[in-house]
Design a protein around this motif. Structure first.
Motif, PDB file in Angstrom:
ATOM      1  N   ALA A 225      -0.403  -9.224  -3.424  1.00  0.00           N
ATOM      2  CA  ALA A 225       0.291  -8.586  -2.242  1.00  0.00           C
ATOM      3  C   ALA A 225       1.465  -8.115  -1.977  1.00  0.00           C
ATOM      4  N   LEU A 226       2.155  -9.117  -1.460  1.00  0.00           N
ATOM      5  CA  LEU A 226       3.414  -9.675  -0.968  1.00  0.00           C
ATOM      6  C   LEU A 226       4.879  -8.520  -2.447  1.00  0.00           C
ATOM      7  N   ALA A 227       4.300  -8.533  -3.814  1.00  0.00           N
ATOM      8  CA  ALA A 227       4.970  -8.945  -4.691  1.00  0.00           C
ATOM      9  C   ALA A 227       5.143  -7.243  -4.860  1.00  0.00           C
ATOM     10  N   ALA A 228       3.421  -6.871  -4.126  1.00  0.00           N
ATOM     11  CA  ALA A 228       3.995  -5.146  -4.234  1.00  0.00           C
ATOM     12  C   ALA A 228       4.840  -5.002  -3.795  1.00  0.00           C
ATOM     13  N   GLY A 229       5.243  -5.430  -2.937  1.00  0.00           N
ATOM     14  CA  GLY A 229       6.691  -4.649  -1.318  1.00  0.00           C
ATOM     15  C   GLY A 229       5.774  -3.891  -0.906  1.00  0.00           C
ATOM     16  N   PRO A 231       4.685  -3.395   2.951  1.00  0.00           N
ATOM     17  CA  PRO A 231       4.447  -3.849   3.957  1.00  0.00           C
ATOM     18  C   PRO A 231       3.105  -3.423   4.680  1.00  0.00           C
ATOM     19  N   ASP A 232       3.807  -1.783   4.810  1.00  0.00           N
ATOM     20  CA  ASP A 232       3.196  -1.633   5.810  1.00  0.00           C
ATOM     21  C   ASP A 232       1.589  -1.573   6.090  1.00  0.00           C
ATOM     22  N   GLU A 233       1.094  -1.550   4.207  1.00  0.00           N
ATOM     23  CA  GLU A 233      -0.274  -1.922   3.116  1.00  0.00           C
ATOM     24  C   GLU A 233      -0.578  -3.782   3.798  1.00  0.00           C
TER      25      GLU A 233
END
Length: 455
Positions: A225-229, A231-233
């Motif tokens: 999830a963090l790798a997807a970049g 942040p708001d989601e």
């Protein structure tokens, strides 16, 4: 089921009477399939299970059984399941052609791919290679956990390898359904492949990280999830997660997202890992977390519950021990227990003051006081600890005092333990017996490590 019959024997009885697998077994549990196979192959089923009614499995005349399995009659699901688990390899091999296209027995076909007999393995692999790609989501849900369990066996990698190939090409809905499977290894595999195929949105990954019950799934999902970049989601879900490691990942990501100031509330998180990450984020932003903690602890009316422990984790004994001692008398139990935990972290050695904290009405405070005193147990007076195991004390204080006595060993501990394992308080009595590991408290030999389950 009789009093001497196990649930597995009852299930075999049901199969012998022709009942469907899903009616007699918890088919979603992979261990059940392994136990069924091992039980039937280990020898005759106990007398009275009804197994004799099916002579094609129990009579010594194996050629007759082979004729039945190889002839025109098509065995029912239950008969087929029993044959696939039979101790005779010829029967297992002869049963496999009948298993083709029979979804209910596909987990047993997967089991046979790890069979010790090469002809059985080869026949099972042929059936599995044909049927697994055609299996629906429900069949995969019960077959995948069995296939993954076989990887630990000598010849068990075939089914798992085939499963991975099938899932790499499976419809997205099939993979996402497996993400809800009760089996943890199956969810992990489904997540790996879903990430590999890019099937999950960042918010969906963050939701898995926040709510899945398996730490492996949570960590993989959080990383993805963090790798997807986005942040708001992702960050709101990660920061609200129940799991400390997921929250810590979210706090670390705050700095990368340019939101390090939002890490400040996590200085008081219940997880030590999250608190450490929050301190790192603030330092990277040019702020001193020690100063933030000291300011938070300066006003007893507004001090956050875990601020004293956070202060101890990054503070200095000379400057911060007086503050922690003062907060150890705070009116709120969480602040008191946090302060006492902080005293332990900073190495407070005033045993007299710590000993008094064993009398606190809050179990959390007593627990932390006992942890702080444990390294010094040999220096504590027996009479003070024995007195705190008396019937006039609350259960949480008595059990912690006994813990310290056990660390010391000797006759005072033995007498107190014998008294408490027969205490009228059923809760305390159960705690003591569980903590001791047995109902027979004996003196600990000099130099022997303490065996006590309450920490």
């Amino acid at each position: 089921m009789t009093s001497e019959e196990t649930p597995l024997d009852a299930a075999i009885r049901g199969l012998a009477r022709g009942r469907a697998l899903a009616r007699v077994l918890e088919v979603w549990r992979p261990e059940v399939w392994l136990e069924l196979d091992a039980r039937i192959r280990s020898g005759p089923v106990p007398q009275g299970t009804g197994y004799r009614a099916h002579h094609w499995l129990t009579r010594d005349v194996r050629p007759a059984a082979l004729r039945i399995l190889g002839g025109a009659p098509r065995p029912g699901e239950a008969e087929l399941a029993l044959a696939l688990c039979d101790a005779d390899g010829r029967i297992r091999a002869a049963a496999l052609p009948h298993a083709a296209g029979r979804a209910a027995v596909l987990p047993l076909v997967a089991l046979r791919t790890a069979d010790w007999a090469a002809p059985v393995r080869e026949a099972a692999h042929a059936v599995l290679a044909r049927d697994l790609p055609r299996a629906d989501a429900g069949t995969l849900a019960v077959t995948a956990p069995v296939a993954l369990r076989l990887e630990a066996r000598l010849r068990g990698g075939t089914a798992a390898a085939l499963l991975r190939d099938v899932l790499r090409a499976a419809p997205p809905a099939t993979l996402t359904t497996l993400l809800l499977n009760r089996d943890r290894p199956t969810r992990r595999l489904a997540l790996d492949l879903a990430i590999e195929r890019g099937l999950l949105r960042p918010a969906e990954l963050a939701h898995l990280a926040a709510y899945d019950g398996d730490v492996g799934v949570r960590d993989k999902a959080a990383t993805a999830a963090l790798a997807a970049g986005v942040p708001d989601e992702t960050l709101p879900l990660l920061l609200a997660a129940r799991c400390g490691s997921v929250r810590s990942a979210g706090v670390t990501a705050l700095r990368k997202a340019g939101r390090a100031a939002q890490a400040e509330p996590f200085l008081h998180d219940r997880s030590g890992l999250v608190r450490a990450c929050a301190r790192w984020a603030l330092r990277q932003d040019g702020r001193d977390p020690v100063a933030v903690y000291r300011a938070a602890c300066a006003d007893p009316a507004t001090v956050p519950g875990r601020a004293p422990l956070g202060l101890a984790e990054c503070g200095e004994p000379a400057a911060d021990l007086p503050v922690l001692w003062e907060l150890a008398g705070h009116e709120r139990p969480l602040v008191r227990s946090s302060a006492v935990a902080g005293l332990r972290v900073l190495g407070a050695g005033d045993l007299g003051r710590l000993l008094v904290l064993l009398d606190d009405p809050a179990p959390g405070v007593v627990r932390e006081a006992a942890r702080a005193l444990l390294p010094w147990a040999e220096r504590l007076p027996d009479r003070e600890l024995v007195r705190r195991t008396g019937a006039d004390r609350p259960a949480h204080a008595r059990i912690r005092a006994l813990r310290l006595l056990r660390e010391r060993g000797g006759e005072p501990y033995t007498e107190a333990a014998r008294r408490l394992v027969e205490d009228p308080d059923p809760v305390l009595r159960a705690q003591v017996r569980r903590a001791l590991g047995t109902g027979d408290p004996r003196p600990r030999p000099p130099g022997a490590p303490a065996r006590f389950l309450i920490r």
